[in-house]
Motif scaffolding. Structure first.
Motif, PDB file in Angstrom:
ATOM      1  N   SER A 168       0.861  -1.159  -0.104  1.00 53.56           N
ATOM      2  CA  SER A 168      -0.003   0.170  -0.012  1.00 53.56           C
ATOM      3  C   SER A 168       0.757   1.381  -0.038  1.00 53.56           C
ATOM      4  CB  SER A 168      -0.812  -0.017   1.160  1.00 53.56           C
ATOM      5  OG  SER A 168      -0.103   0.235   2.363  1.00 53.56           O
ATOM      6  N   THR A 170       0.490   3.664   2.271  1.00 54.29           N
ATOM      7  CA  THR A 170       1.076   3.928   3.752  1.00 54.29           C
ATOM      8  C   THR A 170       2.297   3.208   3.952  1.00 54.29           C
ATOM      9  OG1 THR A 170      -1.474   4.293   4.354  1.00 54.29           O
ATOM     10  CG2 THR A 170       0.187   3.591   6.102  1.00 54.29           C
ATOM     11  N   TYR A 196      -1.720  14.329   2.771  1.00 53.29           N
ATOM     12  CA  TYR A 196      -2.045  12.901   3.131  1.00 53.29           C
ATOM     13  C   TYR A 196      -1.126  12.002   2.729  1.00 53.29           C
ATOM     14  CZ  TYR A 196      -4.756   8.782   4.502  1.00 53.29           C
ATOM     15  OH  TYR A 196      -5.136   7.509   4.937  1.00 53.29           O
ATOM     16  N   HIS A 197      -0.411  11.394   3.702  1.00 50.79           N
ATOM     17  CA  HIS A 197       0.494  10.344   3.448  1.00 50.79           C
ATOM     18  C   HIS A 197       0.417   8.931   4.115  1.00 50.79           C
ATOM     19  CE1 HIS A 197       3.106  13.287   1.608  1.00 50.79           C
ATOM     20  NE2 HIS A 197       2.832  14.011   2.753  1.00 50.79           N
ATOM     21  N   GLY A 198      -0.739   8.611   4.546  1.00 50.09           N
ATOM     22  CA  GLY A 198      -1.026   7.513   5.106  1.00 50.09           C
ATOM     23  C   GLY A 198      -1.739   7.416   6.577  1.00 50.09           C
ATOM     24  N   GLU A 263       3.575  15.607  -1.796  1.00 45.42           N
ATOM     25  CA  GLU A 263       3.065  15.117  -3.115  1.00 45.42           C
ATOM     26  C   GLU A 263       3.535  16.267  -3.900  1.00 45.42           C
ATOM     27  OE1 GLU A 263      -0.936  13.893  -2.215  1.00 45.42           O
ATOM     28  OE2 GLU A 263      -0.632  14.893  -0.282  1.00 45.42           O
ATOM     29  N   VAL A 268      -5.580  14.048  -1.752  1.00 46.79           N
ATOM     30  CA  VAL A 268      -6.816  13.994  -0.849  1.00 46.79           C
ATOM     31  C   VAL A 268      -6.738  15.411  -0.384  1.00 46.79           C
ATOM     32  CG1 VAL A 268      -7.306  13.397   1.371  1.00 46.79           C
ATOM     33  CG2 VAL A 268      -6.060  11.616  -0.039  1.00 46.79           C
ATOM     34  N   VAL A 298       2.233   8.672  -4.968  1.00 45.26           N
ATOM     35  CA  VAL A 298       0.809   7.465  -4.837  1.00 45.26           C
ATOM     36  C   VAL A 298      -0.267   8.061  -5.827  1.00 45.26           C
ATOM     37  CG1 VAL A 298      -0.728   6.496  -3.019  1.00 45.26           C
ATOM     38  CG2 VAL A 298       1.583   6.914  -2.684  1.00 45.26           C
ATOM     39  N   GLN A 299      -0.373   9.169  -5.889  1.00 44.98           N
ATOM     40  CA  GLN A 299      -1.602   9.807  -6.837  1.00 44.98           C
ATOM     41  C   GLN A 299      -1.264  10.307  -8.081  1.00 44.98           C
ATOM     42  OE1 GLN A 299      -5.218  11.474  -5.446  1.00 44.98           O
ATOM     43  NE2 GLN A 299      -5.019  10.482  -3.612  1.00 44.98           N
ATOM     44  N   LYS A 326      -1.459   2.829  -5.534  1.00 47.19           N
ATOM     45  CA  LYS A 326      -2.701   3.180  -6.463  1.00 47.19           C
ATOM     46  C   LYS A 326      -2.309   2.820  -7.866  1.00 47.19           C
ATOM     47  CE  LYS A 326      -4.375   6.788  -3.419  1.00 47.19           C
ATOM     48  NZ  LYS A 326      -5.931   6.205  -3.098  1.00 47.19           N
TER      49      LYS A 326
HETATM   50  N1  PMP Z   1       0.136   8.948  -0.321  1.00 44.42           N
HETATM   51  C1  PMP Z   1      -1.159   9.621  -0.632  1.00 44.42           C
HETATM   52  C2  PMP Z   1      -0.569  10.778  -1.664  1.00 44.42           C
HETATM   53  C3  PMP Z   1      -2.276   9.212  -0.953  1.00 44.42           C
HETATM   54  O1  PMP Z   1      -3.407   9.853  -1.507  1.00 44.42           O
HETATM   55  C4  PMP Z   1      -2.522   7.914  -0.206  1.00 44.42           C
HETATM   56  C5  PMP Z   1      -3.928   7.431  -0.261  1.00 44.42           C
HETATM   57  N2  PMP Z   1      -5.219   8.176  -0.430  1.00 44.42           N
HETATM   58  C6  PMP Z   1      -1.576   7.342   0.469  1.00 44.42           C
HETATM   59  C7  PMP Z   1      -0.379   7.964   0.611  1.00 44.42           C
HETATM   60  C8  PMP Z   1      -1.771   6.001   1.329  1.00 44.42           C
HETATM   61  O2  PMP Z   1      -2.245   4.956   0.623  1.00 44.42           O
HETATM   62  P1  PMP Z   1      -2.906   3.662   0.900  1.00 44.42           P
HETATM   63  O3  PMP Z   1      -4.290   4.055   0.866  1.00 44.42           O
HETATM   64  O4  PMP Z   1      -2.791   2.770  -0.192  1.00 44.42           O
HETATM   65  O5  PMP Z   1      -2.300   3.325   2.023  1.00 44.42           O
END
Ligand code: PMP
Length: 482
Positions: A168, A170, A196-198, A263, A268, A298-299, A326
């Motif tokens: 994931s 996170t 948002y990082h987890g 990011e 988010v 991630v995004q 993702k």
């Molecule tokens: N980093 C970012 C930029 C995210 O948008 C997200 C999830 N929305 C995460 C980390 C965490 O990813 P996950 O839900 O797969 O743990």
């Protein structure tokens, strides 16, 4: 009390095709009985035709699923829409409910489905690998993990050549922060407000939105001023915001830090592109303070932003660690951390082990995703269709007062809704209402932003111009009805 924006009297129509309620049902090529459109309402445009009919659904009813969910699943999980949607099939940029009604998916399972739902190449890769060997752990050799690591490394610049697989985003960010702390010998990490990082122990600390932070111990993270070009105090002046990172280091740490995580476009947080010039200035400050720079892709990774394969490339920087999830798997649970051999080496001090990380099934699927992105030129498509869509959304701003801002790149776009353009009062209730109305016309979009007032548009990268037109026409129509 929140004020609801007054209705617009006139709806100017881009395409003069008028559909009555009856013909709306043919939009989906399947009959559907419930829509919020009134008998005498007129709606323009048509969902692009799509030659696929899902198999009939014989599973439990929506009510039954909802009841089980309420009884057996966490009370913390929520759903979009007043009448929650039961999705049973997906094909490319479309989703289907239990009645076979088709929806245009402009959220992509939260910026995750990049090649398209159930892309045949990805499905084949997963199925074929699963038939041979589903799981073995990295304690044994298997070609799938090695092949995917090699392909992934080839997409990254410089010395970013060592891949760790996780399950994931996170986990990927937890590992990146651990690597930074071990490599530098320092503890403090700087992240951005509104990020948002987890949601694990370390990453919840890095996440900087109170609605995602529980009152548990979260140490060693400082949250810098967000270089938010819409609401931020310095507008689009990136270097001015970067000064705050210098101050945080000077006043809030021992003078040295483990790293900085951000990011390139906060997902988010409401599709906020960091102000230009910010990342180069901050990367330089962080490195002077002994820290490593972590890009959370991630995004924004995997071709979504169109102009580049990775979000950080849009800012002309090269990170020390890149995290991803993702889009890497088109929906397969997989994440990754890519870094340099020197930084990667710190984990040899102890055992670092992840049972499922790099699982053959997931990595075979991941390699197929990368190949599809290249074969189908999805980055180019994200750029072309995304630019077109952004232009059309921007033109809606001239017509609907509720639109405060249109932003983002490629197929990572945001539309921020406000009750008052001057005061930028978040139009949270209106956002939820409009989303519901759009769903009734077959368009699914996401929402986010700290105040829940930003439409998040992150569709599969196979999204077409005609899909963009349909989305904008529907948005225009529901806004005109407010
Ligand atoms: N980093 C970012 C930029 C995210 O948008 C997200 C999830 N929305 C995460 C980390 C965490 O990813 P996950 O839900 O797969 O743990």
């Amino acid at each position: 009390m929140q004020r609801i924006i007054k209705p617009k009297a006139v709806l100017s129509r881009r395409k003069p095709i008028i559909l009555c309620r009856q013909s709306l049902s043919t939009l989906s090529q399947q009959s559907h009985s419930s829509t919020s459109i009134q008998e005498n309402d007129a709606f323009v445009s048509q969902m692009p035709p799509f030659d696929y009919t899902p198999p009939p659904y014989s599973g439990p009813s929506t009510e039954e699923i909802l009841r089980k969910r309420q009884q057996y699943l966490s009370p913390a999980i929520c759903h979009f829409y007043k009448k929650p949607l039961n999705l049973v099939d997906g094909k490319m940029q479309y989703l289907f409910d239990e009645k076979g009604r088709r929806y245009l998916d402009a959220f992509g399972g939260i910026a995750t489905v990049c090649c398209g739902h159930c892309h045949p190449d990805v499905v084949d890769a997963i199925v074929n690998q699963t038939k041979r060997l589903q799981h073995s752990t990295v304690l044994y050799l298997n070609h799938a993990i090695a092949d995917f690591a090699e392909a992934l490394a080839s997409k990254l610049p410089g010395d970013l050549k060592v891949v760790f697989f996780t399950n994931s985003g996170t986990e990927a960010n937890e590992l990146a922060m651990l690597l930074a702390r071990l490599y530098t010998g320092y503890h403090d990490i700087i992240s951005l407000r509104n990020s948002y990082h987890g949601n694990a122990a370390g990453t919840m600390g890095a996440t900087a939105q109170s609605n995602y932070k529980f009152n548990v111990m979260q140490t060693g993270v400082h949250h810098a001023l967000n270089p938010d070009q819409y609401r931020g105090i310095f507008g689009s002046d990136g270097p001015k915001y970067a000064k705050d990172v210098e101050d945080l280091i000077t006043y809030g740490t021992c003078g040295c830090v483990a790293g900085f995580i951000a990011e390139a476009i906060q997902g988010v947080g409401g599709i906020l592109e960091l102000a230009p010039g910010y990342l180069p200035a901050v990367y330089s400050t962080i490195r002077k303070a002994g820290g490593l720079c972590i890009a959370d892709e991630v995004q924004s990774g995997f071709a979504r932003i169109g102009s580049h394969f990775w979000g950080f490339e849009g800012h002309g920087v090269v990170p020390d660690i890149v995290t991803m999830a993702k889009g890497i798997g088109n929906g397969i649970p997989i994440g990754a951390v890519v870094t340099t051999p020197e930084i990667a080496n710190v984990l040899t001090r102890r055992n670092y082990f992840n049972t499922f990380g790099g699982n053959p099934m997931c990595t075979a699927g991941g390699l197929a995703v990368l190949r599809v992105i290249e074969k189908e030129k999805l980055q180019q498509n994200a750029f072309t269709v995304g630019s077109y869509l952004k232009e059309r959304l921007t033109s809606l701003k001239g017509k609907h007062e509720i639109i405060g801002d249109v932003r983002g790149r490629g197929l990572m776009l945001g539309v921020e809704l406000v009750q008052d353009r001057e005061l930028k009062t978040p139009a949270k209730v209106e956002t939820a209402h409009l989303m519901d109305e759009m769903k009734e016309l077959g368009v699914l979009i996401g929402k986010g932003g700290f105040f829940g007032n930003v439409f998040r548009i992150t569709p599969p990268l196979c999204f077409k111009k005609e899909d963009a037109d349909y989305l904008v026409d529907v948005m225009d129509f529901v806004m005109s009805k407010m």
